[in-house]
Design a protein around this motif. Structure first.
Motif, PDB file in Angstrom:
ATOM      1  N   SER A 136     -50.929  11.275  18.040  1.00  0.00           N
ATOM      2  CA  SER A 136     -50.901  12.610  17.445  1.00  0.00           C
ATOM      3  C   SER A 136     -50.293  12.577  16.058  1.00  0.00           C
ATOM      4  N   PHE A 137     -49.214  11.818  15.890  1.00  0.00           N
ATOM      5  CA  PHE A 137     -48.526  11.775  14.601  1.00  0.00           C
ATOM      6  C   PHE A 137     -49.409  11.135  13.531  1.00  0.00           C
ATOM      7  N   VAL A 138     -50.018  10.004  13.867  1.00  0.00           N
ATOM      8  CA  VAL A 138     -50.836   9.283  12.897  1.00  0.00           C
ATOM      9  C   VAL A 138     -52.073  10.094  12.509  1.00  0.00           C
ATOM     10  N   ALA A 139     -52.647  10.827  13.472  1.00  0.00           N
ATOM     11  CA  ALA A 139     -53.925  11.497  13.232  1.00  0.00           C
ATOM     12  C   ALA A 139     -53.793  12.944  12.783  1.00  0.00           C
ATOM     13  N   SER A 140     -52.576  13.478  12.695  1.00  0.00           N
ATOM     14  CA  SER A 140     -52.404  14.906  12.404  1.00  0.00           C
ATOM     15  C   SER A 140     -53.070  15.316  11.100  1.00  0.00           C
ATOM     16  N   VAL A 141     -52.694  14.683   9.989  1.00  0.00           N
ATOM     17  CA  VAL A 141     -53.244  15.064   8.682  1.00  0.00           C
ATOM     18  C   VAL A 141     -54.721  14.676   8.564  1.00  0.00           C
ATOM     19  N   PRO A 142     -55.132  13.443   8.919  1.00  0.00           N
ATOM     20  CA  PRO A 142     -56.569  13.115   8.831  1.00  0.00           C
ATOM     21  C   PRO A 142     -57.443  14.031   9.683  1.00  0.00           C
ATOM     22  N   SER A 143     -56.993  14.363  10.887  1.00  0.00           N
ATOM     23  CA  SER A 143     -57.805  15.234  11.740  1.00  0.00           C
ATOM     24  C   SER A 143     -57.902  16.633  11.154  1.00  0.00           C
ATOM     25  N   GLY A 144     -56.837  17.099  10.513  1.00  0.00           N
ATOM     26  CA  GLY A 144     -56.890  18.403   9.867  1.00  0.00           C
ATOM     27  C   GLY A 144     -57.886  18.425   8.726  1.00  0.00           C
ATOM     28  N   TYR A 145     -57.975  17.338   7.984  1.00  0.00           N
ATOM     29  CA  TYR A 145     -58.935  17.259   6.882  1.00  0.00           C
ATOM     30  C   TYR A 145     -60.364  17.164   7.412  1.00  0.00           C
TER      31      TYR A 145
ATOM     32  N   THR B  68     -55.672  21.134  15.745  1.00  0.00           N
ATOM     33  CA  THR B  68     -55.974  21.502  14.359  1.00  0.00           C
ATOM     34  C   THR B  68     -57.275  22.282  14.253  1.00  0.00           C
ATOM     35  N   SER B  69     -58.281  21.913  15.040  1.00  0.00           N
ATOM     36  CA  SER B  69     -59.607  22.519  14.889  1.00  0.00           C
ATOM     37  C   SER B  69     -59.684  23.927  15.444  1.00  0.00           C
TER      38      SER B  69
ATOM     39  N   ILE C 291     -51.878  32.503   3.827  1.00  0.00           N
ATOM     40  CA  ILE C 291     -51.805  32.090   2.424  1.00  0.00           C
ATOM     41  C   ILE C 291     -52.932  31.139   2.024  1.00  0.00           C
ATOM     42  N   ALA C 292     -53.584  30.480   2.997  1.00  0.00           N
ATOM     43  CA  ALA C 292     -54.632  29.513   2.641  1.00  0.00           C
ATOM     44  C   ALA C 292     -55.651  29.364   3.766  1.00  0.00           C
ATOM     45  N   PRO C 293     -56.434  30.402   4.060  1.00  0.00           N
ATOM     46  CA  PRO C 293     -57.411  30.295   5.153  1.00  0.00           C
ATOM     47  C   PRO C 293     -58.470  29.227   4.913  1.00  0.00           C
ATOM     48  N   ARG C 294     -58.764  28.902   3.640  1.00  0.00           N
ATOM     49  CA  ARG C 294     -59.762  27.873   3.338  1.00  0.00           C
ATOM     50  C   ARG C 294     -59.319  26.484   3.796  1.00  0.00           C
ATOM     51  N   TYR C 295     -58.013  26.270   3.863  1.00  0.00           N
ATOM     52  CA  TYR C 295     -57.474  24.950   4.205  1.00  0.00           C
ATOM     53  C   TYR C 295     -56.704  24.987   5.527  1.00  0.00           C
ATOM     54  N   THR C 296     -57.157  25.854   6.431  1.00  0.00           N
ATOM     55  CA  THR C 296     -56.459  26.043   7.699  1.00  0.00           C
ATOM     56  C   THR C 296     -56.307  24.744   8.483  1.00  0.00           C
ATOM     57  N   GLY C 297     -57.395  23.992   8.616  1.00  0.00           N
ATOM     58  CA  GLY C 297     -57.339  22.757   9.404  1.00  0.00           C
ATOM     59  C   GLY C 297     -56.382  21.742   8.826  1.00  0.00           C
ATOM     60  N   PHE C 298     -56.462  21.517   7.512  1.00  0.00           N
ATOM     61  CA  PHE C 298     -55.604  20.521   6.871  1.00  0.00           C
ATOM     62  C   PHE C 298     -54.132  20.917   6.964  1.00  0.00           C
ATOM     63  N   ILE C 299     -53.828  22.193   6.661  1.00  0.00           N
ATOM     64  CA  ILE C 299     -52.422  22.620   6.681  1.00  0.00           C
ATOM     65  C   ILE C 299     -51.878  22.625   8.103  1.00  0.00           C
ATOM     66  N   LYS C 300     -52.712  22.963   9.079  1.00  0.00           N
ATOM     67  CA  LYS C 300     -52.251  22.892  10.473  1.00  0.00           C
ATOM     68  C   LYS C 300     -51.914  21.453  10.842  1.00  0.00           C
ATOM     69  N   GLY C 301     -52.747  20.504  10.423  1.00  0.00           N
ATOM     70  CA  GLY C 301     -52.436  19.094  10.672  1.00  0.00           C
ATOM     71  C   GLY C 301     -51.151  18.678  10.001  1.00  0.00           C
ATOM     72  N   LEU C 302     -50.941  19.154   8.773  1.00  0.00           N
ATOM     73  CA  LEU C 302     -49.707  18.841   8.051  1.00  0.00           C
ATOM     74  C   LEU C 302     -48.498  19.449   8.751  1.00  0.00           C
ATOM     75  N   SER C 303     -48.641  20.665   9.247  1.00  0.00           N
ATOM     76  CA  SER C 303     -47.521  21.318   9.937  1.00  0.00           C
ATOM     77  C   SER C 303     -47.173  20.607  11.230  1.00  0.00           C
ATOM     78  N   LEU C 304     -48.173  20.011  11.889  1.00  0.00           N
ATOM     79  CA  LEU C 304     -47.896  19.260  13.118  1.00  0.00           C
ATOM     80  C   LEU C 304     -47.023  18.046  12.831  1.00  0.00           C
ATOM     81  N   VAL C 305     -47.180  17.453  11.653  1.00  0.00           N
ATOM     82  CA  VAL C 305     -46.325  16.329  11.273  1.00  0.00           C
ATOM     83  C   VAL C 305     -44.872  16.771  11.221  1.00  0.00           C
ATOM     84  N   PHE C 306     -44.610  17.941  10.609  1.00  0.00           N
ATOM     85  CA  PHE C 306     -43.243  18.452  10.525  1.00  0.00           C
ATOM     86  C   PHE C 306     -42.708  18.786  11.914  1.00  0.00           C
ATOM     87  N   ALA C 307     -43.543  19.361  12.766  1.00  0.00           N
ATOM     88  CA  ALA C 307     -43.104  19.686  14.126  1.00  0.00           C
ATOM     89  C   ALA C 307     -42.787  18.423  14.916  1.00  0.00           C
TER      90      ALA C 307
END
Length: 439
Positions: free
Chosen positions: A63-72, A124-125, A362-378
């Motif tokens: 989950s940690f490794v794939a959070s940001v790539p999967s969001g993108y 993320t999806s 604040i950024a609905p266009r980048y919802t998937g990517f930012i959600k993946g990024l937020s999972l890294v922080f969580a």
């Protein structure tokens, strides 16, 4: 949760460890002495605590490794296909966990890591589905209802998993819940669609209602990312830091609640499992109620979106911080302690309709990517919080709990202050279609 529940039976059977397919016959005589029942013993493995820890953590590795790539990636492909494929993969692999355990611990770790990748793809999806399907005045309740499934699933496994391990054997924990997941994935493909306009069963009235509600929202995914603008965006950082600080206390509870109930309140392990399930049930209901409350305040024009986000986050941070700090002072009473814990989890769930979903504003266009990024922080919080808590307990068992709760409150409140100062609820310039600055 499946492995967490089944692991004690996998390493601690009632029969001595034998070959992977070892079985035993137990004779049970009735009054006439004619009844015979055969019971097959599930295999038991000699895994030391270190190996067990790696097995439990292997899901998080993926989950940690794939959070940001999967969001993108979620912003580039159809979320419907990605979610369905990930759910089917995750569930099908659950069916093979008993075989993987029999083949060797290395294969089991690999399988669990792949499951972690599939799991984070779903997380993320799914938000990209709501960007297209959820009208702004209904979005909070729809998102929180779906998120509450995390608590409901954990609660179900916590209540049923131990019973399955004791009666049918631990492999059936993976067979039954893996089978349920496969059935859900089969229902997903014919019933779920990326866009209301593509759904074959939706009524014209509902489709038009959703289209009108989202007409002014710029939510089409963009393949390019304004990384520089994102890094400089304080509203984005306020949401990301909230993911870290507001998950801190949650991960402390998930890791050490049974230990706290057993060592401080002297509750036996069976009762502590029931009490833990009770708290998850409270969180399940509270998450849904928080979403309903947010949409009620918005639909009645009682409060603006930004005020709703800040209000729910403030209540969801200050209330549990206060009652968690008071926990060491009421340890003489199990009833009072449970009441405080219920209040902590019930109110902290309000953050799901507050800061934890603010990235969609604040950024609905980048919802998937930012959600993946937020999972890294969580997930970083999930790594650091239990580790620091374990250090406090190793230094002083009695004062350790007080320090744990004080630090949790301090971390949570610091994130709240940053969110109250820098959070916004309108689409940021860098998240609009006309953004030209790219990196």
């Amino acid at each position: 949760m499946n492995l967490s529940i089944a692991l004690p039976a996998m390493v601690n059977g009632t029969a001595p460890p034998g070959p992977p397919n070892a079985s035993s016959a137990i004779a049970l005589d009735d009054r006439n002495g004619t009844l015979m029942e055969l019971k097959v013993l599930a295999p038991v493995y000699a895994w030391n605590p270190e190996i067990q820890g790696v097995l439990l953590s292997s899901l998080s590795y993926g989950s940690f490794v794939a959070s940001v790539p999967s969001g993108y990636v979620a912003g580039l492909v159809r979320p419907r296909h990605l979610i369905g494929a990930a759910l089917l993969t995750f569930s099908a692999l659950s069916l093979f966990i008993p075989l993987a355990a029999e083949a060797g611990v290395a294969l089991l770790i690999v399988l669990r890591t792949v499951q972690g990748v599939a799991q984070v793809m779903i997380q993320t999806s799914q938000y990209l589905i709501w960007v297209k399907w959820a009208p702004p005045l209904e979005r909070n309740q729809l998102i929180t209802i779906s998120i509450s499934g995390l608590m409901l699933g954990s609660l179900t496994v916590l209540l049923v998993g131990g019973f399955l391990s004791e009666t049918l054997g631990w492999p059936y924990v993976f067979y039954i819940f893996g089978g349920i997941g496969c059935a859900c994935s089969c229902l997903w493909f014919p019933l779920a669609y990326d866009d209301p306009a593509a759904h074959p069963f939706i009524s014209a009235a509902e489709r038009d209602h959703i289209a009108r509600a989202l007409a002014q929202q710029d939510c089409e995914p963009d393949q390019s990312l304004p990384i520089k603008a994102m890094v400089q965006s304080l509203p984005l950082w306020s949401g990301l830091l909230s993911q870290f600080t507001e998950h801190w206390f949650f991960y402390v509870l998930m890791a050490y609640l049974p230990t706290y109930l057993h060592s401080v309140l002297h509750v036996d392990l069976k009762a502590s499992g029931f009490l833990s399930a009770l708290l998850l049930g409270v969180a399940f209901v509270s998450i849904i109620l928080g979403g309903l409350l947010a949409d009620f305040l918005l639909s009645r024009n009682i409060l603006s979106l930004l005020v709703v986000r800040r209000l729910l986050t403030s209540v969801g941070v200050l209330t549990p911080s206060l009652f968690s700090v008071l926990l060491p002072w009421v340890s003489f009473s199990l009833g009072v302690t449970m009441a405080f814990l219920v209040l902590c989890l019930a109110t902290s769930s309000l953050c799901q309709a507050g800061a934890l979903v603010n990235f969609m504003d604040i950024a609905p266009r980048y919802t998937g990517f930012i959600k993946g990024l937020s999972l890294v922080f969580a997930q970083l919080s999930g790594v650091i919080a239990p580790t620091v808590s374990g250090f406090f307990l190793s230094q002083d068992a009695e004062l350790g709990w007080r320090n744990i709760f004080l630090l949790s409150a301090a971390v949570d409140v610091s994130g709240l202050v940053f969110f109250l100062v820098f959070s916004r609820a309108e689409v940021q310039d860098w998240a609009r279609a006309q953004t030209l600055t790219r990196l």
